[in-house]
Motif scaffolding. Structure first.
Motif, mmCIF file in Angstrom:
data_model
loop_
_atom_site.group_PDB
_atom_site.id
_atom_site.type_symbol
_atom_site.label_atom_id
_atom_site.label_comp_id
_atom_site.label_asym_id
_atom_site.label_seq_id
_atom_site.Cartn_x
_atom_site.Cartn_y
_atom_site.Cartn_z
ATOM 1 N N GLY A 19 76.990 -31.104 -23.126
ATOM 2 C CA GLY A 19 77.743 -29.967 -23.649
ATOM 3 C C GLY A 19 76.861 -28.922 -24.298
ATOM 4 N N LYS A 92 81.418 -32.828 -27.510
ATOM 5 C CA LYS A 92 82.127 -33.702 -26.572
ATOM 6 C C LYS A 92 83.233 -34.395 -27.343
ATOM 7 N N TYR A 145 82.719 -28.520 -18.805
ATOM 8 C CA TYR A 145 82.819 -27.730 -20.030
ATOM 9 C C TYR A 145 83.143 -26.262 -19.759
#
Length: 265
Positions: A19, A92, A145
């Motif tokens: 991420g 996350k 993402y």
């Protein structure tokens, strides 16, 4: 790219997390980004602060042997003091609800920036759980993402000039996980939910298990949260943006004033 916009990017999952790199790449298209991130996972440490930390150079900026709050202070005071904004994420896992704001390392990095009068954005992604795959085993692809990084890049690029940070000191952004090639999820301005479902169960043998029942509610779609709250927006597939201020509110109370006046009388 906004030539004048420079960012400090940190997180709490560690510099090597998927991420973090996904958000770095998205922000790099709209700003000059310097990473100042923890060396390893610092999830749920809140605003924990170290006395001193080791710092090493990294291909994206710097790695700090410390917490997200450490990273903000070290970055703004010593490594890149002239940045225009701090962005933290992409976490996350979601950081939703009023009760989470003080626990999250991601959000805490943004809160720390507010005390420097530097605008900040905390970015997290909700990962739905199911019986087949635990949530922590999901979101291993940067494309997962996409809703979070697209919203973060848009807000980073547009919010300062739009005057957003004249009212808010930081934004808490939570996005649903992307599942395909769908269009970016819509943005919704929200307030943090006040729903609180923490429980503690003693087994009678010296162990107590703490449990947050909100996650089951989110999985089952059985949420009492009203429209306009962060959790409702994310579960229904929208990106939640909560404009927040960092200092605790202070109010005068007649009852407390009376107690103070009568002390030692």
């Amino acid at each position: 790219m906004s030539e004048s916009l420079s960012l400090l990017l940190t997180n709490d999952d560690g510099v090597g997390s998927t991420g973090f790199r996904a958000l770095y790449d998205a922000l790099d298209a709209v700003a000059d980004v310097t990473a100042v991130a923890p060396a390893d996972d610092q999830s749920a440490v809140g605003r924990k602060m170290s006395h001193d930390v080791a710092v090493t150079e990294h291909e994206l900026g710097y790695v700090v042997e410390g917490t997200p709050a450490d990273c903000t202070v070290v970055g703004l005071e010593a490594l890149c003091p002239d940045v225009d904004m701090v962005v933290a994420g992409c976490n996350k896992g979601a950081n939703l609800g009023a009760y989470v704001l003080g626990r999250s390392g991601t959000v805490s990095a943004a809160v720390e920036a507010a005390f420097f009068d530097v605008p900040a954005i905390a970015v997290s992604m909700y990962i739905p759980s199911d019986d087949d795959t635990p949530w922590h085993e999901k979101a291993s692809d940067p494309a997962d993402y996409r809703h979070a990084t697209a919203a973060a890049a848009y807000l980073t690029d547009r919010a300062p000039d739009a005057g957003v940070f004249e009212e808010a000191e930081y934004l808490n952004v939570n996005a649903p996980m992307a599942t395909g090639e769908e269009d970016p999820a819509p943005l919704e301005v929200t307030t943090p939910s006040t729903l609180y479902e923490m429980t503690a169960r003693h087994d009678g043998n010296g162990r107590v298990t703490l449990h947050d029942g909100v996650w089951e509610m989110m999985r089952d779609g059985d949420l009492p949260d009203p429209e306009g709250t962060d959790r409702r927006a994310v579960v229904e597939g929208r990106v939640s943006v909560s404009p927040l201020t960092a200092p605790h509110t202070t109010m005068r109370h007649d009852a407390l004033d009376a107690l103070a006046a009568s002390y030692r009388q």
